[in-house]
Design a protein around this motif. Structure first.
Motif, PDB file in Angstrom:
ATOM      1  N   ILE A   5      -1.378  -7.069  -5.557  1.00 48.41           N
ATOM      2  CA  ILE A   5      -2.484  -6.146  -5.322  1.00 48.41           C
ATOM      3  C   ILE A   5      -1.895  -4.889  -4.692  1.00 48.41           C
ATOM      4  N   VAL A   6      -2.256  -3.728  -5.215  1.00 46.45           N
ATOM      5  CA  VAL A   6      -1.782  -2.463  -4.671  1.00 46.45           C
ATOM      6  C   VAL A   6      -2.992  -1.708  -4.126  1.00 46.45           C
ATOM      7  N   PHE A   7      -2.996  -1.525  -2.823  1.00 46.26           N
ATOM      8  CA  PHE A   7      -4.055  -0.790  -2.129  1.00 46.26           C
ATOM      9  C   PHE A   7      -3.608   0.672  -2.034  1.00 46.26           C
ATOM     10  N   THR A   8      -4.402   1.572  -2.588  1.00 48.21           N
ATOM     11  CA  THR A   8      -3.985   2.960  -2.664  1.00 48.21           C
ATOM     12  C   THR A   8      -5.079   3.888  -2.168  1.00 48.21           C
ATOM     13  N   ALA A   9      -4.668   5.067  -1.699  1.00 48.71           N
ATOM     14  CA  ALA A   9      -5.595   6.129  -1.308  1.00 48.71           C
ATOM     15  C   ALA A   9      -5.555   7.196  -2.387  1.00 48.71           C
ATOM     16  N   GLU A  10      -6.690   7.481  -2.987  1.00 51.02           N
ATOM     17  CA  GLU A  10      -6.750   8.515  -4.013  1.00 51.02           C
ATOM     18  C   GLU A  10      -8.165   9.076  -4.079  1.00 51.02           C
ATOM     19  N   PRO A  11      -8.372  10.312  -3.597  1.00 52.44           N
ATOM     20  CA  PRO A  11      -9.726  10.857  -3.547  1.00 52.44           C
ATOM     21  C   PRO A  11     -10.236  11.442  -4.860  1.00 52.44           C
ATOM     22  N   LYS A  36      -3.665   8.778 -13.008  1.00 49.91           N
ATOM     23  CA  LYS A  36      -2.223   9.008 -13.114  1.00 49.91           C
ATOM     24  C   LYS A  36      -1.449   7.927 -12.368  1.00 49.91           C
ATOM     25  N   PHE A  37      -1.911   7.609 -11.158  1.00 50.97           N
ATOM     26  CA  PHE A  37      -1.234   6.582 -10.370  1.00 50.97           C
ATOM     27  C   PHE A  37      -1.310   5.231 -11.076  1.00 50.97           C
ATOM     28  N   ALA A  97       0.794  -1.232   0.000  1.00 53.45           N
ATOM     29  CA  ALA A  97       0.000   0.000   0.000  1.00 53.45           C
ATOM     30  C   ALA A  97       0.824   1.279   0.000  1.00 53.45           C
ATOM     31  N   GLY A  98       2.139   1.210  -0.077  1.00 54.22           N
ATOM     32  CA  GLY A  98       2.939   2.432  -0.054  1.00 54.22           C
ATOM     33  C   GLY A  98       2.868   3.180  -1.373  1.00 54.22           C
ATOM     34  N   ALA A  99       2.835   4.518  -1.311  1.00 61.14           N
ATOM     35  CA  ALA A  99       2.745   5.320  -2.532  1.00 61.14           C
ATOM     36  C   ALA A  99       3.837   6.376  -2.608  1.00 61.14           C
ATOM     37  N   SER A 100       4.851   6.282  -1.739  1.00 64.47           N
ATOM     38  CA  SER A 100       6.029   7.131  -1.895  1.00 64.47           C
ATOM     39  C   SER A 100       6.829   6.613  -3.093  1.00 64.47           C
ATOM     40  N   GLU A 101       7.876   7.331  -3.456  1.00 67.19           N
ATOM     41  CA  GLU A 101       8.704   6.866  -4.566  1.00 67.19           C
ATOM     42  C   GLU A 101       9.256   5.474  -4.291  1.00 67.19           C
TER      43      GLU A 101
END
Length: 456
Positions: free
Chosen positions: A238-244, A251-252, A222-226
């Protein structure tokens, strides 16, 4: 890519619900965190609706920064994930079981053994959400004053995952012959010694558990840093992401899939699943009133403690005038860097005050929150799927069981009516149910590669 196909759905398994005030809702059991029957009920609800998995987050510490926020937070009495999911494995049949465990404060042999056991107990339905720890409260529980540096945590995590996969591979799938007539229990020609030595870890092996039914558990991140995105592109399935926002999600999604392909991986074997907080009403007004009720339950002490944590614990919010504008930047953090950036970007776009940002964090923590009718929520989900912002969603009901039941009874039928969500399970293992290939034993893959090289 899964675009224009059926979406994946997981449940973010929470004792009260994702909203910070959820535990005070009359329909939420006050002791849900230590009631296995409560969690079994939630798992049964989503299994009956053919969800793909339940996802159990974890931090091995009390995260709140002070006694005022600890007193108001309804989350510090819960189960450890692998223990709880092992229990749920015997109470469920089809649903996937995603356990969170940190690479910073575990040892790989222990964790490889526990996770392999969970996969065997569940008949191949387990997954590992790989985290590197992002809360300063964890360090002192393990003999440290501070967390290791952000990039160092990811460097250790990379070795850690390689070791765990290597341990899962130390026995070939058919190594344990258990022949009573000959007295041979295991074919030792199918045993592979790991003998790993790296910068952070040294592990000999072999593992004393047979290879997991899925080969490797499904790997979630789930990390979204570089550093987090690079790690996901190399290892995650599986990539768990936060994006409102939809545009941010697109883009992500596109960036991650490009990085996946650049590493020689198939992009349909890496599934992007943003979090979504659906607050469902039969009318828009009913949904809005539901959110307002939860907001009224949330004490400012709880809000401040949460905001401090997700913004990286870099300031004392109690000393701020909350009606001033949020600055464009905050001091850098060694904690959850990507979430701080995301929240500051939202505050800048919407010209928020501190009070508004703190409320936004309390409501959603930066995830997509849709407050509306079943059609409006289905529209938002399908739009993200069709426009290339998601392969599915980790559903984060504001309250459980009530908010979850509303989603299942009102939104899921609409998704099915539009051909975007299944009505039954299609396989026995989690990998089969989400369309992921079963990995070949790494030692056999390397041997095959050596044979091909020698024949050139």
């Amino acid at each position: 890519m899964r675009r224009n196909r059926e979406m994946l759905l997981g449940l973010f398994l929470n004792q009260a619900g994702y909203h910070e005030g959820a535990w005070r809702d009359p329909g939420v059991p006050a002791n849900g965190g230590i009631d296995v029957n409560h969690f079994a009920h939630l798992a049964a609800l989503v299994e009956g609706a053919a969800f793909h998995f339940v996802f159990l987050a974890d931090t091995p510490s009390v995260m709140e920064p002070d006694l005022g926020s600890i007193a108001r937070a309804g989350r510090n009495d819960g189960f450890e994930p692998i223990t709880l999911l092992s229990s749920l494995s015997s109470r469920t049949k089809n649903i996937g079981l995603v356990a969170t465990a940190t690479t910073t404060y575990h040892q790989p042999y222990h964790l490889a053994r526990m996770l392999a056991s969970l996969d065997h107990l569940s008949g191949g339905r387990a997954a590992w959400n790989i985290v590197t720890s992002g809360h300063k409260s964890e360090a002192s529980n393990f003999g440290q004053n501070e967390l290791p540096a952000h990039d160092a945590r990811y460097a250790r995590a990379k070795e850690f995952v390689q070791v765990v996969k290597g341990l899962w591979d130390t026995w070939e799938d058919d190594a344990f012959i258990r022949n009573k007539e000959t007295g041979v229990f295991v074919d030792t020609t199918k045993l592979h010694q790991l003998n790993y030595r790296g910068d952070f870890l040294s592990v000999k092996g072999p593992l004393n558990v047979a290879r997991p039914p899925q080969g490797y558990l499904v790997l979630v991140q789930a990390g979204a840093s570089e550093a987090g995105i690079s790690f996901a592109a190399e290892f995650a399935e599986i990539v768990f992401t936060a994006e409102p926002s939809l545009e941010g999600g697109k883009k992500f999604y596109a960036m991650l899939k490009r990085k996946v392909r650049a590493l020689g991986r198939e992009d349909d074997q890496v599934l992007v699943m943003p979090g979504i907080i659906p607050i469902v009403g039969r009318t828009k007004q009913e949904a809005v009133e539901g959110l307002r009720r939860l907001q009224a339950y949330t004490h400012i002490d709880a809000q401040l403690g949460l905001a401090d944590r997700v913004l990286g614990s870099v300031m004392d919010l109690r000393s701020f005038d909350l009606d001033t504008k949020v600055p464009e930047a905050l001091p850098p953090t060694n904690l959850v860097q990507s979430r701080q950036k995301l929240l500051l970007d939202v505050a800048a776009r919407q010209n928020m005050t501190w009070r508004q940002l703190i409320q936004f964090i309390s409501d959603s923590k930066g995830h997509l929150m849709v407050v509306g009718t079943p059609n409006e929520i289905a529209d938002a989900m399908i739009n993200a799927l069709d426009q290339g912002a998601a392969d599915g969603f980790n559903v984060m009901p504001a309250t459980v069981p009530g908010g979850l039941k509303d989603f299942i009874e009102l939104v899921v039928p609409e998704l099915r009516r539009r051909g975007k969500f299944r009505s039954a399970y299609s396989g026995q293992t989690l990998r089969e149910n989400i369309g992921l290939k079963r990995p070949i034993n790494g030692f056999l893959r390397a041997r095959h590669a050596d044979v091909l090289k020698s024949s050139d």
